[in-house]
Design an enzyme around this catalytic site. Structure first.
Site, PDB file in Angstrom:
ATOM      1  N   LYS A   1       0.687  -1.025   0.062  1.00 17.98           N
ATOM      2  CA  LYS A   1      -0.025  -0.065  -0.105  1.00 17.98           C
ATOM      3  C   LYS A   1       0.794   1.241   0.044  1.00 17.98           C
ATOM      4  CE  LYS A   1      -0.269  -0.442   4.930  1.00 17.98           C
ATOM      5  NZ  LYS A   1      -1.407  -1.029   6.221  1.00 17.98           N
TER       6      LYS A   1
ATOM      7  N   ARG B   1     -11.096  -0.414  14.417  1.00 22.77           N
ATOM      8  CA  ARG B   1     -10.778   0.374  13.077  1.00 22.77           C
ATOM      9  C   ARG B   1     -11.395  -0.138  12.098  1.00 22.77           C
ATOM     10  NH1 ARG B   1      -4.502   0.607  10.749  1.00 22.77           N
ATOM     11  NH2 ARG B   1      -5.034  -1.349   9.875  1.00 22.77           N
TER      12      ARG B   1
ATOM     13  N   TYR C   1      16.539  30.896   9.127  1.00 17.55           N
ATOM     14  CA  TYR C   1      15.363  31.522   9.762  1.00 17.55           C
ATOM     15  C   TYR C   1      15.319  31.805  11.077  1.00 17.55           C
ATOM     16  CZ  TYR C   1      13.085  31.093   5.090  1.00 17.55           C
ATOM     17  OH  TYR C   1      12.938  31.088   3.719  1.00 17.55           O
TER      18      TYR C   1
ATOM     19  N   MET D   1      12.481  24.951   3.762  1.00 18.75           N
ATOM     20  CA  MET D   1      11.638  23.907   2.733  1.00 18.75           C
ATOM     21  C   MET D   1      12.551  23.275   1.809  1.00 18.75           C
ATOM     22  SD  MET D   1       8.589  25.352  -0.217  1.00 18.75           S
ATOM     23  CE  MET D   1       7.671  26.064   0.922  1.00 18.75           C
TER      24      MET D   1
END
Ligand SMILES: *Cc1c(COP(=O)(O)O)cnc(C)c1O
Length: 378
Positions: free
Chosen positions: A52, A151, A273, A319
């Site tokens: 998956k 679940r 930053y 980022m």
């Protein structure tokens, strides 16, 4: 592949490597070895593979065929769309189960792709029966029962009702009854034995079919859990299925990022930053091409490695970049383009995860498609 195609392939690989900011190397040979190790622990039960989420982010198009070559003939995905894609990759033969079951209205697409839905409720079972009538076919299905995780799967009262209905499985070929452990990674937890007993009791009420309970850590629990089929995922990809003990699986993933630029800074300079770090002494820094947009969690491990030396991150993760303190390396090391290790022999997926307060599964599935990928095999 013809010689010319091979040359073109190598040339485009070289171009992609030159353009890339970071390189993710996936060792298919290690995945194959992990599959053999897991299968060997099952005492004759069959070993499926859970692929998956694009094989936990590592590329189902490469991982699943390698596992099929190792003799794996049963695969699990989460979404119907993943199953449809996997059917194209693997061809008609392997059995593909869809764990999240049948979204309403999706039944005909599931039939068209030859997938086996994991039926999680009475309503899904009814929809699948209706589809069997509509398509004029006997349709394969798995049923998941909730043995104590709350679940997915039919709760005990639904199992009772289905068991009491002689037509519940009309037009349906029940291939598998399954359930899922909540705490298989805690071998001493009493709930594991309770779930096993609950699973057996529920499965007995349903038509005879193969049974499956184990995920990866389950494979390392008692042999009575193995039933007919195990469903490992993370252990195939090198995550430790026995937390607290040494990892029996072979590492699969290496992540390296390129140095973009190096610099020397004076004492007192603010770094990154928010000037979240300040140089106390003069420092040498390297900025690498990897950041949170690549799937590196801002709180994940904060070291890179080069030539066996640990290079701490300084300041905040950006980022697309991270600043490293390379003062420990000789001047002139780490020319632009040099690769430093983020995941590999010096720092495992599970260690990276632990520092971010998460699990290896999340680290792996966060490594998105921004990297140049290299597959090794053999
Ligand atoms: C994801 C999943 C697995 C595989 O679990 P791992 O812990 O990765 O081995 C097995 N069964 C079900 C139902 C799952 O959702």
């Amino acid at each position: 592949m013809t010689k010319r195609e091979e040359q073109a392939d190598r040339a485009s690989d070289a171009a992609a490597l030159a353009e890339a900011g970071a390189v993710l190397t996936i060792d298919l040979g290690a995945i194959r070895a992990n599959y053999r190790l897991l299968k060997g622990k099952l005492g004759g039960a069959r070993c499926a593979a859970v692929v998956k989420a694009d094989a936990y982010g590592l590329g189902a198009d490469r991982v699943a065929p390698a596992l099929a070559e190792e003799g794996c003939d049963t695969f699990f995905v989460a979404h119907l769309g993943e199953g449809i894609a996997l059917r194209k990759i693997l061809g008609a033969v392997p059995e593909i189960f869809v764990l999240n079951g049948l979204p309403p209205g999706s039944e005909e697409f599931c039939v068209a792709a030859g997938l086996v839905p994991v039926i999680n409720s009475e309503a899904q079972l009814a929809a699948w029966r209706t589809e069997a009538v509509r398509s004029g076919k006997t349709l394969p299905a798995a049923v998941q029962v909730d043995s104590g995780m709350a679940r997915l799967g039919m709760p005990p009262e639904e199992v009772e009702r289905v068991a009491a209905d002689p037509h519940a499985f009309d037009g349906i070929d029940l291939k598998l009854v399954m359930s899922h452990f909540a705490r298989a990674d805690e071998p001493r937890e009493a709930s594991n034995a309770e779930q096993r007993a609950a699973f057996e009791a529920l499965a007995r009420k349903l038509p005879a079919a193969a049974r499956s309970l184990d995920n990866s850590p389950g494979v390392f629990l008692d042999v009575e859990n193995h039933f007919d089929l195990a469903r490992p995922g993370c252990a195939l990809y090198g995550s430790n299925p026995v937390p607290g003990k040494s990892n029996p699986m072979r590492p699969v993933v290496k992540l390296e990022a390129k140095v973009i630029q190096t610099r020397e800074i004076a004492a007192g300079a603010g770094i990154g930053y928010g000037h979240a770090a300040k140089a106390v002494d003069p420092m040498r820094l390297a900025t690498i091409s990897l950041g949170y947009a690549d799937g590196w969690h801002r709180r994940a491990a904060s070291f890179a490695f080069f030539a066996g030396k640990r290079l701490p991150f300084v300041g905040r993760v950006s980022m697309d970049s991270i600043i490293l303190d390379i003062s420990a390396l000789p001047p002139g090391s780490l020319a632009p383009g040099t690769l430093v290790e983020l995941i590999g022999p010096h720092q495992s997926v599970d260690e990276v995860a632990a520092q971010a307060g998460t699990i290896g599964y999340e680290v792996l599935t966060s490594l998105r498609h921004r990297f140049h990928r290299v597959y090794m095999d053999g």
